[in-house]
Enzyme design. Structure first.
Site, mmCIF file in Angstrom:
data_model
loop_
_atom_site.group_PDB
_atom_site.id
_atom_site.type_symbol
_atom_site.label_atom_id
_atom_site.label_comp_id
_atom_site.label_asym_id
_atom_site.label_seq_id
_atom_site.Cartn_x
_atom_site.Cartn_y
_atom_site.Cartn_z
ATOM 1 N N HIS A 1 0.866 6.449 9.072
ATOM 2 C CA HIS A 1 1.665 7.381 8.266
ATOM 3 C C HIS A 1 0.986 8.740 8.099
ATOM 4 C CE1 HIS A 1 5.198 5.288 6.998
ATOM 5 N NE2 HIS A 1 4.572 4.337 6.334
ATOM 6 N N ALA B 1 0.857 -1.182 0.000
ATOM 7 C CA ALA B 1 0.000 0.000 0.000
ATOM 8 C C ALA B 1 0.891 1.228 0.000
ATOM 9 C CB ALA B 1 -0.928 -0.004 1.217
ATOM 10 N N MET B 2 0.264 2.403 -0.135
ATOM 11 C CA MET B 2 1.008 3.664 -0.160
ATOM 12 C C MET B 2 0.226 4.730 0.579
ATOM 13 S SD MET B 2 3.602 5.442 -0.933
ATOM 14 C CE MET B 2 3.778 7.188 -0.559
ATOM 15 N N GLU B 3 0.953 5.474 1.440
ATOM 16 C CA GLU B 3 0.332 6.406 2.385
ATOM 17 C C GLU B 3 0.030 7.762 1.781
ATOM 18 O OE1 GLU B 3 4.896 6.695 3.242
ATOM 19 O OE2 GLU B 3 3.471 5.163 2.624
ATOM 20 N N ASN B 4 -0.488 7.843 0.577
ATOM 21 C CA ASN B 4 -0.877 9.134 0.023
ATOM 22 C C ASN B 4 -1.827 9.834 0.996
ATOM 23 O OD1 ASN B 4 0.337 8.258 -2.521
ATOM 24 N ND2 ASN B 4 -1.498 7.003 -2.738
ATOM 25 N N GLU C 1 -0.621 2.208 7.068
ATOM 26 C CA GLU C 1 -0.805 3.408 6.235
ATOM 27 C C GLU C 1 -1.503 4.515 7.007
ATOM 28 O OE1 GLU C 1 0.922 3.257 3.620
ATOM 29 O OE2 GLU C 1 1.214 1.096 3.831
#
Length: 866
Positions: free
Chosen positions: A309, A272-275, A306
């Protein structure tokens, strides 16, 4: 890769000169259904501390049409080169306009474009960490040049367009069939956490209401329509809300963004990515078929990681990538702590999972030639791109857990609260957090930081016990060792201070292994006496680092090892059992326990192992031990024994249980005999059934892969299965099955598709590599060792980082466990002059073969001893 790097010194110089105010970004995605590129227009306003100085902005684009700096047009042919636009003669106040055609990708980097085979619709999402916002708009691509970002997006009519800020009502576009989405500006954030997700996604919605009843945060969960029937939104929202409650209390800081969307997107490279406010998650976490609870636990940890973050990473951001470890370690540590402690959690045993999976990853990484201090030296972007590793995530989180034990949890979070209040919307270094923790704990952390964060390698802790004839311990000490770092590693091995618990375990009347006493102490130096245990009767098991407070390899004394070997399934708690399993696995990897003895230990205890995550790890480790660490002359016998045991456990498991599913997968991975394979065929065609076992889409592909790898399923069988499941997942599995077939033609076709053709997307390429590498096809794969070394440097130089790394790591001849493989690797390393990132990947792979050779020798020696 050349031409896209950025050094730390360049970033520091640029940050000293510039302060960024705001970006206005216009993206025209109206052609997404058929386009190769899209129009990107960036206007960025910034100041320069030294008027007249020069700098640059980053951009990766096939074509730049226009560069206008402070009203003066610059010739793109003169100022755009090597993914940079030169900015000469800056004023105190500057405005830059860049118009470019940027490229859609199929690599999971920049703006990824995907067509769903189910509905034939196009889906887009961005992935910018580490340096890929510049693939979508011109940006100052470093974390400490924060700004506000206002996106205006033209997209096909009816599309959902999601970004960091709430999605606005679209306006009619100038082009027929398009709409314009004008987003409000974000707060001041780094470019790598901006995001854009666009396409005919569908969503479910909820709202987080704070404990005060006043705070309200809109929540959304999105996926493609073809996955909507499988989307368990309520479970995802439940974990998310638990995380909101827990993090806001622990951080004493309200969620800093205006909404929180989680988007399950296709062909995602990472977990996953913490945009900020728009987290992207791999859509394999939308479970199409039955999975075990371990998969739900893993997904929950990812969700919480995430979410953590949003505060630690997004609100307060590292100055440069050398503190990437702190960003990721903190999110990992707090996500697991939240899973274990949050009110209503389903996973109070989360630290067992951490010990069983994350720490084994860290221990493995920390024994490679590329081992590095937790606080690694990151000189440029290529350094950081290969540093998303077991040290950055798992060792760092382990050390943070020890730090919390050292300073106390209340003092730790009080320091975190002060840190976040002091640095909100800013950038920090490690010293900023340690300074806050020193204030709240009263401890001097400089020596701790030096020992744990600035040195590489792993310590070993052993008990030294003397007892009299009556079994009373007359002395007890903990010996700490600092094994030499692997050849080629930088630095020197050191002893460290450890905060550990020692657990004493005995068998009770029922035959259960229960803890009868626990003491906690500081271990420092080579030998630490523990006088408190002298005079006590020697227990059945002495377990160092009980409760897994520190980061160290633990060894059992001979009597404890004998008791664990006989009674490992009798521990009443999951964590000490997992620690003993981990110690045995580590001994096997180190050649201290023969692979055949490890298999015997696993088979003696796994049938009574209640934790399904531990079961699945043991299954994978036993298979790896047989494939890599067993004497080749005995391997077949060992594999048959494991397959027979897996079949026995499959039939013994409860109908429809997680254990049943885990065992059928383990059996499918090792099925060897005619009878074994006939059972797989029967399960696939429905002529055979196991009570309670659902042979669903995912399991069908698992069965078919093994039948393909053993030559019992041909292309017609793959096509028939693909017709049943013509989805993105189905197409990946079909590629795996084709590459797994045991023919020279199948291997050549897979190699060509991955290495030569460059036509596969990131996840299909990964699937083909997974099928190509089959552990019982060593002879068939042997000719590809030379081909690998002939191709690998060009792959690194010509492919994107993600695509290149898949191939370089995935196709290294790891199964060719022989001196010739080491010799071929050494010859290539000596002649090829590889870039540091490429050198690291190859050397790490080489270390696996070297370790396997040592372990095979140990297994062979154990057999000779009888």
């Amino acid at each position: 890769m050349p031409g896209t790097n950025l050094t730390r010194e360049e970033a520091r110089t640029r940050a000293e000169l510039l302060t960024v105010a705001a970006y206005d970004i216009e993206l025209d995605l109206g052609n997404a259904a058929e386009g190769v590129t899209f129009r990107s227009t960036t206007v960025v306003r910034f100041t320069a501390r030294t008027p007249g100085a020069s700098s640059f902005i980053d951009l990766v684009a096939p074509t730049v049409h226009e560069v206008v700096l402070n009203g003066t047009a610059l010739d793109p042919a003169e100022v755009f080169a090597d993914s940079r636009i030169a900015l000469p003669s800056l004023a105190a106040e500057n405005e830059l306009r860049v118009v470019a055609d940027c490229a859609y990708t199929n690599t999971g980097e920049g703006l990824h474009r995907f067509v769903d085979p189910v509905d034939e619709q196009t889906y887009l999402y961005t992935q910018f960490e580490v340096p890929d916002a510049r693939r979508v708009f011109a940006s100052f691509e470093q974390p400490d040049l924060k700004g506000t970002f206002a996106f205006t997006v033209t997209a096909p009519t009816g599309w959902k367009v999601i970004s960091n800020e709430p999605s606005p009502e679209p306006e009619k576009g100038e082009t027929e069939g398009t709409e314009v989405h004008r987003f409000a500006a974000t707060p001041r954030i780094s470019s790598y956490i901006t995001a854009l997700i666009a396409g005919p996604y569908v969503g479910v919605f909820d709202e987080y209401v704070g404990k005060d009843g006043e705070q309200r945060v809109p929540l959304g969960v999105y996926c493609r329509p073809s996955l909507l029937q499988h989307l368990d939104g309520e479970a995802i929202f439940e974990v998310t809300k638990q995380g909101f409650d827990w993090f806001q209390e622990k951080f004493d800081c309200a969620y800093p963004f205006s909404k929180y969307d989680q988007l399950f997107v296709p062909e995602f490279n990472a977990g996953a990515m913490e945009n900020a406010g728009a987290v992207t998650i791999r859509d394999q976490y939308v479970f199409r078929s039955k999975v075990t609870d371990a998969a739900y636990e893993s997904r929950a940890e990812t969700i919480l990681h995430e979410l953590a973050h949003m505060w630690f990473g997004d609100l307060v951001t590292m100055e440069w990538w050398n503190d990437l470890w702190l960003n990721e370690s903190f999110a990992t540590f707090t996500s697991v702590l939240c899973q274990a402690d949050a009110t209503g959690t389903r996973w109070p045993q989360a630290w067992t999972t951490f010990a069983n999976s994350m720490k084994t990853w860290a221990y493995r990484q920390d024994q490679l030639p590329s081992t590095h201090p937790i606080m690694a030296e990151i000189n440029d972007l290529e350094d950081v791109q290969v540093n998303f590793d077991g040290i950055t995530y798992a060792k760092g989180a382990s050390v943070l857990k020890q730090l919390v034990a050292y300073v106390g949890q209340d003092a730790f979070f009080a320091g975190v609260q002060a840190y976040m209040k002091r640095h909100a919307w800013g950038n920090t270094r490690l010293s900023d957090l340690l300074g806050a923790l020193e204030e709240t704990s009263g401890r001097d952390l400089k020596a701790w930081s030096t020992a744990w964060l600035e040195t590489a390698g792993i310590n070993i802790l052993r008990p030294e016990i003397e007892a009299d004839a009556d079994g009373v311990m007359t002395s007890f000490a903990v010996r700490q060792e600092a094994p030499a770092l692997p050849a080629g590693a930088k630095g020197a091995a050191v002893l460290r201070p450890h905060r550990i618990a020692i657990g004493l375990y005995d068998l009770d009347e029922s035959g259960a292994l229960v803890r009868t006493e626990r003491i906690e102490l500081d271990v420092d130096g080579e030998l630490t006496a523990v006088p408190a245990l002298a005079g006590r009767r020697r227990p059945a098991v002495v377990l160092l680092n009980d409760d897994d407070l520190s980061y160290a390899k633990v060894r059992l004394d001979a009597e404890s090892l004998a008791a664990v070997t006989a009674h490992i399934a009798d521990f009443t708690e999951t964590l000490p059992r997992a620690l003993c399993w981990a110690s045995a696995w580590d001994m096997t990897r180190d050649g201290e326990m023969a692979a055949r003895d490890y298999l015997s230990l696993v088979l003696s205890g796994i049938g009574r192992e209640s934790d399904i995550g531990v079961v699945q790890s043991l299954q994978a480790q036993a298979k790896a031990a047989l494939d890599l660490y067993a004497d080749p002359a005995w391997r077949g016998e060992g594999l048959s024994r494991f397959a027979d045991a897996a079949l026995e456990q499959l039939h013994a498991a409860g109908a429809g249980s997680d254990h049943q599913l885990a065992w059928v997968r383990a059996f499918a991975a090792t099925a060897r005999t005619e009878q074994h394979l006939a059972l797989l065929s029967g399960l696939l065609d429905g002529s055979t059934a196991v009570e309670g076992l659902a042979v669903d889409d995912e399991l069908r592909w698992t069965l078919l892969e093994r039948l393909s790898a053993t030559g019992l399923a041909d292309e017609a069988a793959v096509l028939a299965e693909l017709e049943r499941d013509n989805t993105a997942a189905g197409r990946r599995y079909a590629e795996t099955c084709r590459a797994a077939r045991p023919t020279a033609e199948a291997k050549a076709a897979a190699w060509d598709a991955v290495v030569t053709a460059e036509t596969l997307t990131n996840t299909v390429q990964e699937a083909a590599i997974g099928g190509f590498v089959q552990s019982d096809q060593r002879e068939l794969l042997a000719p590809y060792t030379a081909k690998y070394f002939a191709a690998v440097k060009g792959i690194f130089e010509e492919r994107s980082h993600e695509m290149g790394q898949q191939i370089i790591v995935g196709l290294y001849p790891s199964l060719q466990v022989e001196q010739a493989t080491l010799d071929a690797t050494d010859a290539w390393l000596a002649s090829a002059e590889p870039a540091p990132a490429l050198y690291r990947m190859v050397v790490e792979a080489r270390a696996g073969v070297e370790r396997a050779l040592r372990a095979q020798a140990a297994d062979r020696a154990a057999a000779a001893r009888g």
